[in-house]
Write a protein that holds these residues in place. Structure first.
Motif, PDB file in Angstrom:
ATOM      1  N   VAL A   9       0.840  -1.201   0.000  1.00 41.60           N
ATOM      2  CA  VAL A   9       0.000   0.000   0.000  1.00 41.60           C
ATOM      3  C   VAL A   9       0.878   1.255   0.000  1.00 41.60           C
ATOM      4  CG1 VAL A   9      -1.655   1.348   1.339  1.00 41.60           C
ATOM      5  CG2 VAL A   9      -1.988  -1.125   1.048  1.00 41.60           C
ATOM      6  N   ALA A  33       2.383   1.704  -3.444  1.00 41.23           N
ATOM      7  CA  ALA A  33       1.349   2.069  -4.407  1.00 41.23           C
ATOM      8  C   ALA A  33       0.943   3.532  -4.266  1.00 41.23           C
ATOM      9  CB  ALA A  33       0.131   1.168  -4.242  1.00 41.23           C
ATOM     10  N   ASN A  34       0.907   4.030  -3.025  1.00 41.94           N
ATOM     11  CA  ASN A  34       0.484   5.410  -2.779  1.00 41.94           C
ATOM     12  C   ASN A  34       1.611   6.426  -2.914  1.00 41.94           C
ATOM     13  OD1 ASN A  34      -2.159   4.663  -2.301  1.00 41.94           O
ATOM     14  ND2 ASN A  34      -1.950   4.599  -0.075  1.00 41.94           N
ATOM     15  N   ALA A  68      -6.163   2.163  -9.547  1.00 38.41           N
ATOM     16  CA  ALA A  68      -5.277   1.127  -9.021  1.00 38.41           C
ATOM     17  C   ALA A  68      -5.943  -0.218  -9.256  1.00 38.41           C
ATOM     18  CB  ALA A  68      -5.014   1.344  -7.533  1.00 38.41           C
ATOM     19  N   VAL A 111      -5.993  -4.383  -7.861  1.00 34.98           N
ATOM     20  CA  VAL A 111      -5.647  -5.263  -6.747  1.00 34.98           C
ATOM     21  C   VAL A 111      -6.132  -6.670  -7.064  1.00 34.98           C
ATOM     22  CG1 VAL A 111      -5.922  -5.739  -4.285  1.00 34.98           C
ATOM     23  CG2 VAL A 111      -5.882  -3.364  -5.097  1.00 34.98           C
ATOM     24  N   SER A 144      -8.358  -1.708  -1.077  1.00 33.68           N
ATOM     25  CA  SER A 144      -9.031  -0.778  -1.990  1.00 33.68           C
ATOM     26  C   SER A 144      -9.349   0.537  -1.286  1.00 33.68           C
ATOM     27  CB  SER A 144     -10.318  -1.401  -2.535  1.00 33.68           C
ATOM     28  OG  SER A 144     -10.035  -2.517  -3.358  1.00 33.68           O
ATOM     29  N   LEU A 194      -5.984   2.552  -0.731  1.00 31.74           N
ATOM     30  CA  LEU A 194      -5.296   3.086  -1.904  1.00 31.74           C
ATOM     31  C   LEU A 194      -5.817   4.481  -2.253  1.00 31.74           C
ATOM     32  CD1 LEU A 194      -5.185  -0.108  -4.128  1.00 31.74           C
ATOM     33  CD2 LEU A 194      -3.237   1.009  -3.024  1.00 31.74           C
ATOM     34  N   VAL A 222     -10.740   1.797  -8.393  1.00 30.63           N
ATOM     35  CA  VAL A 222      -9.982   0.586  -8.097  1.00 30.63           C
ATOM     36  C   VAL A 222     -10.597  -0.574  -8.857  1.00 30.63           C
ATOM     37  CG1 VAL A 222      -9.207  -1.029  -6.311  1.00 30.63           C
ATOM     38  CG2 VAL A 222      -9.347   1.416  -5.786  1.00 30.63           C
TER      39      VAL A 222
END
Length: 473
Positions: free
Chosen positions: A395, A398-399, A407, A409, A421, A424, A429
């Motif tokens: 996470v 990703a951020n 994004a 997942v 989710s 993020l 998502v």
């Protein structure tokens, strides 16, 4: 086909013209009228003159015109797909998908046109009624990119017309032919003169700025890079113009160790390779749990290396060329930078020789965490893979970007999937899905990926103002 400016329902020549190239060969395929600042103001004149009458049309009238436009697009789907492939370079299979997707915005907003509902309530004090109505924003400037020349146009034109607005469309100069074809379809569908105007131009900055500084323009909707979006936001501030911004992306694709790898690979092929990677929603960074990273990388490389690269207009092509020389040069520069930093190309990794703006599908492993390829939008068929050990690490990585469009997942643990989710920082998502775009869903990002939403009911609300009337009876 027509290649002049479309202003006030007429095809208008310009003093100069510019060439449109076939990305597969670099050859000229058409010459298009080059709009000027004067052309832009003429388009605003036409849109302003048509605004009151179009806004006064019954919603059902606007609805039926949009529905006719959907039917015409569907009937001419193959013709439009070939045009898109020719000027954009994308494979025909992708172009056909784009036409179907683009047409759906006309159908969806044909249905939404009759649902611009207001509200009525009693003030908490009981002193008056609160009556809220919806009214069209007014004249809109729509600025669209080259990667989806039909869909990005219909995604803006559809809700604008449904709301009762008039528009000036400024298409990307790499792909103006599709926009001009859309103008002809809308005119045939019954859109009154001046309601839709299309202004190709190589002087994008000057013509858009001129329109934003015209007091009759009340909205700008832009899809493109964050860098250009910042400029337009600053210019829109001068007249406090209503803005919608769909800007850059840097989508993470997160694969946990418990994921269904078959589904994850299928999703990765869609999220990465749709439109040859030239999409703001394209998976840009692959974060794969260490326990499955090797298998995921080898399987993805096998699938991507098997794709047929060739001219977009060829029936058997799966990956066409990138749109222009600047784009392919940038992609190659990012790949070479990653390789210099210690990454390994398990497939692809270098630009081929010969004509056209081609780049091979590429998978990179061992990518350094500080590699520029993880910070910038690649916009090409390249998948850099980074491993992680824990959910929190995934996470955090990703951020770690200024962008927040979409994004992806993959996990078979639903609780984890929903938890991640929510964590993020993205406007959309894809949970165990490699495709999120849908005309019925609100499309848009957070952070520096944009402002506002396109698609869904929200997409039409972006072209409406709420008017509050305080009254008693």
């Amino acid at each position: 086909m027509e290649t002049d400016l479309f202003i006030g329902g007429k095809w208008v020549p310009a003093a100069s013209r510019f060439d449109v190239l076939d990305p597969s060969t670099g050859d000229v395929i058409a010459s298009v009228a080059d709009g000027t600042v004067e052309s832009a103001i003429a388009a605003v004149d036409a849109a302003a003159a048509a605004a009151a009458e179009w806004a006064a049309q019954p919603p059902r009238v606007r609805s039926e015109i949009l529905r006719t436009a959907f039917t015409l697009m569907t009937d001419r789907a193959e013709e439009l797909a070939k045009l898109i492939s020719l000027e954009n370079g994308k494979a025909l299979v992708d172009a056909r998908g784009e036409v179907a997707y683009a047409a759906e915005f006309f159908r969806w907003y044909a249905e939404e046109a009759v649902r611009a509902n207001g509200s009525i309530a009693t003030a908490p004090s009981g002193a008056n009624r609160i009556l809220v109505t919806r009214q069209p924003v007014g004249v809109c400037v729509l600025v669209t990119p080259w990667n989806f020349p039909a869909a990005m146009a219909t995604r803006k034109i559809g809700p604008a017309l449904a709301a009762g607005c008039t528009v000036v469309l400024k298409p990307a100069s790499d792909t103006p032919l599709t926009a001009l074809a859309m103008a002809a379809i809308l005119a045939e569908a019954g859109v009154p003169d001046g309601v839709v105007n299309v202004l190709p131009s190589r002087s994008s900055g000057k013509v858009v700025s001129a329109m934003l500084h015209d007091s009759r323009v009340r909205k700008v909707s832009f899809t493109g890079s964050t860098e250009v979006g910042r400029i337009l936001l600053a210019q829109a501030a001068d007249n406090v113009v209503n803005t919608s911004m769909e800007l850059g992306g840097n989508a993470p694709f997160v694969v946990f160790g418990d994921a269904d790898l078959d589904a994850a690979i299928e999703g990765a092929m869609i999220a990465k390779m749709r439109n040859g990677g030239e999409a703001c929603t394209a998976a840009n960074r692959f974060y794969v749990e260490a326990s499955v990273a090797s298998e995921f990388a080898s399987r993805l490389a096998a699938r991507m290396s098997a794709l047929r690269v060739g001219p977009g207009t060829a029936e058997d092509t799966q990956v066409g060329p990138l749109v222009n020389e600047d784009t392919v040069a940038k992609v190659d520069s990012l790949v070479q930078g990653a390789l210099s930093g210690g990454a390994t190309a398990t497939t692809g990794g270098s630009r081929p020789s010969g004509a056209g703006f081609f780049y091979p599908p590429t998978v990179l492993t061992g990518v350094a965490p500080d590699s520029p390829i993880l910070r910038e939008e690649i916009f090409g068929p390249v998948a850099p893979i980074v491993t992680f050990e824990s959910e929190a690490e995934a996470v955090a990585m990703a951020n770690d970007t200024e962008y927040g469009l979409v994004a992806y997942v993959y996990t078979t643990d639903l609780a984890r999937g929903l938890r991640v989710s929510e964590a993020l920082e993205a406007g959309m998502v894809g949970l165990n899905r490699g495709l999120v775009s849908d005309p019925a869903a609100p499309f848009g990002g957070v952070k520096q990926s944009g402002i506002g939403r396109e698609g869904g009911h929200e997409g039409m609300l972006d072209y409406l103002e709420s008017k509050y009337i305080a009254t008693n009876w």
